[in-house]
Design a protein around this motif. Sequence first.
Motif, mmCIF file in Angstrom:
data_model
loop_
_atom_site.group_PDB
_atom_site.id
_atom_site.type_symbol
_atom_site.label_atom_id
_atom_site.label_comp_id
_atom_site.label_asym_id
_atom_site.label_seq_id
_atom_site.Cartn_x
_atom_site.Cartn_y
_atom_site.Cartn_z
ATOM 1 N N LEU A 164 0.871 -1.174 0.000
ATOM 2 C CA LEU A 164 0.000 0.000 0.000
ATOM 3 C C LEU A 164 0.903 1.218 0.000
ATOM 4 C CD1 LEU A 164 -2.991 0.910 0.110
ATOM 5 C CD2 LEU A 164 -2.724 1.094 2.596
ATOM 6 N N LEU A 165 0.726 2.073 -0.988
ATOM 7 C CA LEU A 165 1.668 3.167 -1.222
ATOM 8 C C LEU A 165 0.934 4.480 -1.382
ATOM 9 C CD1 LEU A 165 4.816 3.680 -2.151
ATOM 10 C CD2 LEU A 165 3.789 3.781 -4.416
ATOM 11 N N ARG A 166 1.483 5.539 -0.766
ATOM 12 C CA ARG A 166 1.023 6.906 -1.034
ATOM 13 C C ARG A 166 2.250 7.762 -1.265
ATOM 14 N NH1 ARG A 166 -3.745 9.554 -0.482
ATOM 15 N NH2 ARG A 166 -4.664 8.201 1.102
ATOM 16 N N GLY A 167 2.373 8.287 -2.483
ATOM 17 C CA GLY A 167 3.567 9.043 -2.818
ATOM 18 C C GLY A 167 4.799 8.148 -2.755
ATOM 19 N N ASP A 168 5.828 8.592 -2.025
ATOM 20 C CA ASP A 168 7.030 7.785 -1.838
ATOM 21 C C ASP A 168 6.970 6.942 -0.573
ATOM 22 O OD1 ASP A 168 8.370 8.589 -4.129
ATOM 23 O OD2 ASP A 168 9.199 10.377 -3.162
ATOM 24 N N ARG A 169 5.864 6.994 0.134
ATOM 25 C CA ARG A 169 5.774 6.347 1.436
ATOM 26 C C ARG A 169 5.043 5.015 1.346
ATOM 27 N NH1 ARG A 169 2.721 7.402 6.494
ATOM 28 N NH2 ARG A 169 1.383 8.801 5.297
ATOM 29 N N VAL A 170 5.732 3.957 1.746
ATOM 30 C CA VAL A 170 5.116 2.636 1.844
ATOM 31 C C VAL A 170 4.381 2.566 3.179
ATOM 32 C CG1 VAL A 170 5.548 0.162 2.047
ATOM 33 C CG2 VAL A 170 6.818 1.510 0.365
ATOM 34 N N LEU A 171 3.064 2.415 3.119
ATOM 35 C CA LEU A 171 2.255 2.360 4.332
ATOM 36 C C LEU A 171 2.212 0.958 4.917
ATOM 37 C CD1 LEU A 171 -0.741 4.588 3.151
ATOM 38 C CD2 LEU A 171 1.352 5.282 4.341
ATOM 39 N N ALA A 172 2.283 -0.040 4.061
ATOM 40 C CA ALA A 172 2.288 -1.434 4.509
ATOM 41 C C ALA A 172 2.770 -2.294 3.352
ATOM 42 C CB ALA A 172 0.899 -1.876 4.946
ATOM 43 N N GLU A 173 3.445 -3.397 3.679
ATOM 44 C CA GLU A 173 3.953 -4.275 2.629
ATOM 45 C C GLU A 173 4.078 -5.689 3.156
ATOM 46 O OE1 GLU A 173 7.407 -4.419 -0.834
ATOM 47 O OE2 GLU A 173 7.612 -2.996 0.845
ATOM 48 N N ARG A 174 3.756 -6.646 2.298
ATOM 49 C CA ARG A 174 3.925 -8.066 2.600
ATOM 50 C C ARG A 174 4.570 -8.743 1.389
ATOM 51 N NH1 ARG A 174 0.245 -9.797 6.697
ATOM 52 N NH2 ARG A 174 0.169 -8.070 8.204
ATOM 53 N N HIS A 175 5.459 -9.687 1.668
ATOM 54 C CA HIS A 175 6.080 -10.481 0.601
ATOM 55 C C HIS A 175 6.323 -11.873 1.155
ATOM 56 C CE1 HIS A 175 8.639 -10.895 -3.114
ATOM 57 N NE2 HIS A 175 9.012 -11.959 -2.419
ATOM 58 N N GLU A 176 5.676 -12.867 0.580
ATOM 59 C CA GLU A 176 5.817 -14.237 1.042
ATOM 60 C C GLU A 176 6.245 -15.128 -0.119
ATOM 61 O OE1 GLU A 176 2.204 -15.522 2.896
ATOM 62 O OE2 GLU A 176 2.088 -13.759 4.220
ATOM 63 N N GLU A 177 7.341 -15.841 0.066
ATOM 64 C CA GLU A 177 7.786 -16.791 -0.939
ATOM 65 C C GLU A 177 6.874 -18.013 -0.895
ATOM 66 O OE1 GLU A 177 10.180 -16.301 -3.153
ATOM 67 O OE2 GLU A 177 10.641 -14.316 -2.337
ATOM 68 N N MET A 178 6.384 -18.434 -2.044
ATOM 69 C CA MET A 178 5.542 -19.628 -2.114
ATOM 70 C C MET A 178 5.488 -20.143 -3.539
ATOM 71 S SD MET A 178 1.709 -17.955 -1.629
ATOM 72 C CE MET A 178 2.048 -17.510 0.064
ATOM 73 N N GLY A 179 5.685 -21.454 -3.677
ATOM 74 C CA GLY A 179 5.632 -22.060 -4.999
ATOM 75 C C GLY A 179 4.211 -22.298 -5.478
ATOM 76 N N LYS A 180 3.283 -22.412 -4.543
ATOM 77 C CA LYS A 180 1.877 -22.579 -4.888
ATOM 78 C C LYS A 180 1.040 -22.020 -3.741
ATOM 79 C CE LYS A 180 1.869 -27.333 -3.119
ATOM 80 N NZ LYS A 180 1.574 -28.742 -3.439
ATOM 81 N N GLU A 239 -3.258 -2.912 7.822
ATOM 82 C CA GLU A 239 -2.014 -2.426 8.416
ATOM 83 C C GLU A 239 -1.735 -0.988 8.022
ATOM 84 O OE1 GLU A 239 2.763 -3.470 8.172
ATOM 85 O OE2 GLU A 239 1.296 -5.047 7.775
ATOM 86 N N GLY A 240 -2.143 -0.613 6.802
ATOM 87 C CA GLY A 240 -1.911 0.746 6.329
ATOM 88 C C GLY A 240 -2.991 1.721 6.765
ATOM 89 N N GLY A 241 -3.967 1.257 7.540
ATOM 90 C CA GLY A 241 -5.011 2.145 8.040
ATOM 91 C C GLY A 241 -5.986 2.603 6.986
ATOM 92 N N ALA A 242 -6.243 1.734 6.000
ATOM 93 C CA ALA A 242 -7.150 2.112 4.907
ATOM 94 C C ALA A 242 -8.164 1.001 4.686
ATOM 95 C CB ALA A 242 -6.352 2.369 3.630
ATOM 96 N N ASP A 243 -9.160 1.306 3.875
ATOM 97 C CA ASP A 243 -10.104 0.274 3.458
ATOM 98 C C ASP A 243 -10.213 0.317 1.941
ATOM 99 O OD1 ASP A 243 -11.714 2.461 2.862
ATOM 100 O OD2 ASP A 243 -12.948 2.236 4.656
ATOM 101 N N TRP A 244 -10.983 -0.615 1.392
ATOM 102 C CA TRP A 244 -11.064 -0.707 -0.063
ATOM 103 C C TRP A 244 -11.590 0.580 -0.688
ATOM 104 C CZ3 TRP A 244 -8.715 -4.523 -2.500
ATOM 105 C CH2 TRP A 244 -8.488 -5.715 -1.821
ATOM 106 N N ALA A 245 -12.544 1.228 -0.020
ATOM 107 C CA ALA A 245 -13.155 2.428 -0.573
ATOM 108 C C ALA A 245 -12.179 3.598 -0.670
ATOM 109 C CB ALA A 245 -14.373 2.835 0.267
ATOM 110 N N ALA A 246 -11.082 3.541 0.084
ATOM 111 C CA ALA A 246 -10.117 4.646 0.090
ATOM 112 C C ALA A 246 -9.146 4.588 -1.082
ATOM 113 C CB ALA A 246 -9.337 4.642 1.398
ATOM 114 N N LEU A 247 -9.087 3.468 -1.775
ATOM 115 C CA LEU A 247 -8.101 3.297 -2.846
ATOM 116 C C LEU A 247 -8.399 4.193 -4.041
ATOM 117 C CD1 LEU A 247 -7.655 -0.593 -2.889
ATOM 118 C CD2 LEU A 247 -6.047 1.117 -2.003
ATOM 119 N N ASP A 248 -7.324 4.713 -4.642
ATOM 120 C CA ASP A 248 -7.438 5.520 -5.850
ATOM 121 C C ASP A 248 -7.009 4.769 -7.105
ATOM 122 O OD1 ASP A 248 -8.203 8.050 -4.571
ATOM 123 O OD2 ASP A 248 -6.185 7.986 -3.719
ATOM 124 N N ARG A 249 -6.049 3.860 -6.932
ATOM 125 C CA ARG A 249 -5.501 3.134 -8.070
ATOM 126 C C ARG A 249 -5.064 1.736 -7.646
ATOM 127 N NH1 ARG A 249 -1.968 6.796 -12.184
ATOM 128 N NH2 ARG A 249 -3.435 8.508 -12.433
#
Length: 214
Positions: free
Chosen positions: A20-36, A52-62
Amino acid sequence: MPDPLVLGFDTSAAHCAAVLLRGDRVLAERHEEMGKGQAERLMPMLDDVLAEGGADWAALDRIGVGIGPGNFTGIRLSVSAARGLALALKIPAFGVSVLDALALGAEGPLVACLDARRGKVFLQVHGRGDSAPVMADVDDLPDGLGGLPCVGSGAEAVAARIGGTVQAARFTPASAIARIAAVRSLDGLERPAPLYLRQADAAPPREAPPAILP
């Protein structure tokens, strides 16, 4: 005007990644390695990142989504999810090449390259008359790559063949995808579409279909 709130995600390789990103600021991020298991993990991960980023679906712009090249099933999963979310939320979704994401923020020309297995790589030159993405044999690479730095999961194999160096990507895959989507123009926007450079592993049946009797 505030920077857009962007949700970026990618399942084109053996991982499930979201940011979840706003401008240059990463508000939350997850990365999990998985083959399936990306199909079961993607939507819960997106929910987790939003919370985690303090947002909901309705707040998204892109939305930004990795379109490959990479794993056929993983690409199809993410692209379908991005299209569905964009339609439901009435916001734009931008498809981003993972090769472009690898090169984001690099100084000078480089080769973005991904391991395509079976002795092959997906690659693209950036910063020097950018080429189109291609799939090539590691032992039979395109001309003109000599000495260029390489980035991505196929970097070591390619660098060894061209006398180049290996360098790390500046951003994680999901972060780079979101950053590119954040600044893309809405002019001529099209729905995200998979970037397939190789046919799916599933082969068509060899036997002829049964005849339908009248």
